[in-house]
Design a protein around this motif. Sequence first.
Motif, PDB file in Angstrom:
ATOM      1  N   THR A   1       0.574   0.582  -3.733  1.00 25.54           N
ATOM      2  CA  THR A   1       1.486  -0.534  -3.458  1.00 25.54           C
ATOM      3  C   THR A   1       0.752  -1.865  -3.534  1.00 25.54           C
ATOM      4  OG1 THR A   1       2.850   0.847  -2.004  1.00 25.54           O
ATOM      5  CG2 THR A   1       3.100  -1.536  -1.806  1.00 25.54           C
ATOM      6  N   LEU A   2       1.295  -2.768  -4.326  1.00 20.32           N
ATOM      7  CA  LEU A   2       0.817  -4.150  -4.342  1.00 20.32           C
ATOM      8  C   LEU A   2       1.650  -4.960  -3.363  1.00 20.32           C
ATOM      9  CD1 LEU A   2      -0.810  -6.522  -5.645  1.00 20.32           C
ATOM     10  CD2 LEU A   2       1.082  -6.745  -7.271  1.00 20.32           C
ATOM     11  N   VAL A   3       0.995  -5.673  -2.470  1.00 21.55           N
ATOM     12  CA  VAL A   3       1.674  -6.537  -1.514  1.00 21.55           C
ATOM     13  C   VAL A   3       1.550  -7.977  -1.999  1.00 21.55           C
ATOM     14  CG1 VAL A   3       1.742  -7.400   0.858  1.00 21.55           C
ATOM     15  CG2 VAL A   3       1.259  -4.976   0.417  1.00 21.55           C
ATOM     16  N   VAL A   4       2.691  -8.624  -2.214  1.00 19.96           N
ATOM     17  CA  VAL A   4       2.718 -10.015  -2.663  1.00 19.96           C
ATOM     18  C   VAL A   4       3.181 -10.875  -1.496  1.00 19.96           C
ATOM     19  CG1 VAL A   4       3.639 -11.645  -4.341  1.00 19.96           C
ATOM     20  CG2 VAL A   4       3.245  -9.253  -5.010  1.00 19.96           C
ATOM     21  N   ALA A   5       2.320 -11.777  -1.050  1.00 21.06           N
ATOM     22  CA  ALA A   5       2.587 -12.578   0.146  1.00 21.06           C
ATOM     23  C   ALA A   5       2.797 -14.040  -0.245  1.00 21.06           C
ATOM     24  CB  ALA A   5       1.427 -12.452   1.128  1.00 21.06           C
ATOM     25  N   PHE A   6       4.025 -14.524  -0.058  1.00 20.68           N
ATOM     26  CA  PHE A   6       4.345 -15.928  -0.289  1.00 20.68           C
ATOM     27  C   PHE A   6       4.231 -16.656   1.050  1.00 20.68           C
ATOM     28  CE2 PHE A   6       7.132 -13.882  -3.635  1.00 20.68           C
ATOM     29  CZ  PHE A   6       6.311 -14.209  -4.696  1.00 20.68           C
ATOM     30  N   LEU A   7       3.143 -17.387   1.244  1.00 23.29           N
ATOM     31  CA  LEU A   7       2.865 -18.004   2.537  1.00 23.29           C
ATOM     32  C   LEU A   7       3.692 -19.265   2.750  1.00 23.29           C
ATOM     33  CD1 LEU A   7      -1.024 -17.657   2.780  1.00 23.29           C
ATOM     34  CD2 LEU A   7       0.738 -16.122   3.683  1.00 23.29           C
TER      35      LEU A   7
END
Length: 395
Positions: free
Chosen positions: A288-294
């Motif tokens: 799983t790739l986790v994409v975090a938009f801060l």
Amino acid sequence: MSIDDKKTKVGPGLTDLLASDEAGQRAAGYADTLREILQQPVTWCDTARLLHDDTPRAVLAQALAATTGPIVLTGSGSSMYIGECLAPVLQEGLGREARAIPAGTLLTHWRGTLPPQPGLLISLARSGDSPESGGVVDRLLAEAPEWRHLMITCNANGHLATAYRDDPRVSVLVLDARTNDRSLVMTSSFSNLLLAGSGLPPHSDTVTVAGRAAAATQTLIDTHADALAALARRDLGMAVYLGSGAALGVAQESALKMLEMTGGRVLTMAETFLGLRHGPMSSVRDNTLVVAFLSPDPLVRAYEHDLLRELSRKQLGMARLIIGEGIPGELVGPDDVAIDLALGGSAVSSMLAQVVSGQLLAFFRCLHLGGTPDAPAQGVLTRVVEGFVLHGARA
């Protein structure tokens, strides 16, 4: 690192793709999508200037002045996620209730979902020709006649832009023709519609917002595109996109881009940072790739940082893509990609830059899987949703 990971490290980056002439790009099936992703910084500045011209400014002012009631943003697919991005921005900027409701829901259940007090319905659309777009407006003009309407569209010749010219309850804002993406997937249309909608509050400084976003996004493209391409070539089976508040709409849109462009070969999920703990975290696995938009808000970002630390502590996920401003080094692991951008604390600027990172990630993943970004899932999806029967009003 798996054997498959090692095999997929080498592949074309942005420079390689651009080195091909237009005929080569078109033969490979990515000419329109790549052009439309890369043109966004320029088109944002043009959209911002458009919003400051007398006629577009008058259109927006007239639409807002027509009613003091709530604002409802509607659309389908990507256009709906623009509404999710805009609703918190408009509620804060205008001091009026604002919510997003899918066009399909309004078509079938408007009596139970549209606020009782008449207000302004904003229809967001690339083409303005999808069945739900006109169906919702037609139904509400007939059955909820006190509501006022604002169409924001990229297509001057579409149904939304042309069919209601003689109705005084309807205002129309048409964006530059370049934003009417030719690719099946929405990219520059999404971001320019988002920017245009953010200009509704009278004191919005869209020129500054667009300028910040354009400068940061050009840096992203020039400096980080190849890192995104390499990340897209990893052995990923799922991508989880995280956003808080308005940025949940960016997470939803980015998840849809990956799903569309890979034909579902990469599973996706969009969630809030705080919501991930309540069950969805169980799906974050080794592939799983986790994409975090801060968030640009320091208080909100503190919660987001805590969640990322928790994922590290529990050793969840294959890698992370973190996009925002002021990213602490301790959050970035050896397999992660961090894109730290100067966005000036603007929520809209942040969303514009972040959605481009999601577009590029999906674009590169599509190419790696042998797909054609201009027309993925051929035979299943069409650029404008095929017509279907619009059933009559409830008796």
